[in-house]
Design a protein around this motif. Sequence first.
Motif, PDB file in Angstrom:
ATOM      1  N   ARG A 163      44.250 -33.176   5.876  1.00  0.00           N
ATOM      2  CA  ARG A 163      44.806 -34.416   5.357  1.00  0.00           C
ATOM      3  C   ARG A 163      44.096 -35.589   6.001  1.00  0.00           C
ATOM      4  O   ARG A 163      43.849 -35.588   7.200  1.00  0.00           O
ATOM      5  CB  ARG A 163      46.302 -34.507   5.666  1.00  0.00           C
ATOM      6  CG  ARG A 163      47.083 -33.518   4.852  1.00  0.00           C
ATOM      7  CD  ARG A 163      48.269 -34.171   4.296  1.00  0.00           C
ATOM      8  NE  ARG A 163      48.762 -33.312   3.226  1.00  0.00           N
ATOM      9  CZ  ARG A 163      49.965 -33.290   2.824  1.00  0.00           C
ATOM     10  NH1 ARG A 163      50.861 -34.068   3.374  1.00  0.00           N
ATOM     11  NH2 ARG A 163      50.336 -32.514   1.850  1.00  0.00           N
ATOM     12  N   ASP A 222      43.447 -36.980  -1.500  1.00  0.00           N
ATOM     13  CA  ASP A 222      44.276 -36.339  -0.481  1.00  0.00           C
ATOM     14  C   ASP A 222      44.745 -34.971  -0.957  1.00  0.00           C
ATOM     15  O   ASP A 222      44.732 -33.997  -0.202  1.00  0.00           O
ATOM     16  CB  ASP A 222      45.490 -37.204  -0.130  1.00  0.00           C
ATOM     17  CG  ASP A 222      45.135 -38.424   0.692  1.00  0.00           C
ATOM     18  OD1 ASP A 222      43.991 -38.511   1.193  1.00  0.00           O
ATOM     19  OD2 ASP A 222      46.013 -39.308   0.811  1.00  0.00           O
ATOM     20  N   GLU A 228      41.728 -32.528  -1.015  1.00  0.00           N
ATOM     21  CA  GLU A 228      41.378 -32.128   0.354  1.00  0.00           C
ATOM     22  C   GLU A 228      42.392 -31.148   0.916  1.00  0.00           C
ATOM     23  O   GLU A 228      42.018 -30.159   1.571  1.00  0.00           O
ATOM     24  CB  GLU A 228      41.282 -33.360   1.256  1.00  0.00           C
ATOM     25  CG  GLU A 228      40.064 -34.203   0.986  1.00  0.00           C
ATOM     26  CD  GLU A 228      40.061 -35.495   1.793  1.00  0.00           C
ATOM     27  OE1 GLU A 228      41.084 -35.822   2.438  1.00  0.00           O
ATOM     28  OE2 GLU A 228      39.039 -36.171   1.766  1.00  0.00           O
ATOM     29  N   ASP A 229      43.660 -31.402   0.660  1.00  0.00           N
ATOM     30  CA  ASP A 229      44.700 -30.510   1.156  1.00  0.00           C
ATOM     31  C   ASP A 229      44.598 -29.130   0.496  1.00  0.00           C
ATOM     32  O   ASP A 229      44.704 -28.103   1.178  1.00  0.00           O
ATOM     33  CB  ASP A 229      46.072 -31.134   0.903  1.00  0.00           C
ATOM     34  CG  ASP A 229      47.187 -30.347   1.575  1.00  0.00           C
ATOM     35  OD1 ASP A 229      46.995 -29.933   2.741  1.00  0.00           O
ATOM     36  OD2 ASP A 229      48.247 -30.175   0.940  1.00  0.00           O
TER      37      ASP A 229
END
Length: 126
Positions: free
Chosen positions: A125, A115, A118-119
Motif C-alpha cells: 500500500r 492503490d 498495487e495491493d
Amino acid sequence: MHRAGDGWRRAGRRWSGSARSAAERVFEAVRQGDREAATIVRAFARDLAKGIGAAVLTVDPELVVVGGGMSGAGELLAAPLRAELAEICLFPLRVEASTLGAESVALGAVRLALDHVEDELFGVRA
C-alpha cells in the motif's frame, strides 16, 4: 430572507450560460470589483459553509480544501468561505483552494485505482 442556492440563482439572471461559465463570469466580475458578484459569492460561501460546517463538527479536520472546478477561484471563494466557517465552527479552520484544479476528482480516482492494483498485485500500500 436567504434560501440555499440564492447566490447562483441571482447569478443566472445576469450571467447566463452553463453553471460553470456563469461561475467563471461571476468570479471574473469579483476580480473586477463588481459588488453584486461579490454578494453572490458570499451567499454561495454561506451555503457551502452550512454543509461543510456539519462535516467539520463531526470529523474536526485541520484543513478544508476547495477542490474541483471551484478551486480556480482561489481566495475569491476561500476567503468568504473561511469567514462563514469562522462564524459557525468552534475553532479556527484553514481553508485553501486545491492546486490540482478541476482534475482533482479524476486524479483522486486514479490514485485509488493505483492503490487497489498495487495491493492486489504486490500486497503493497502506498
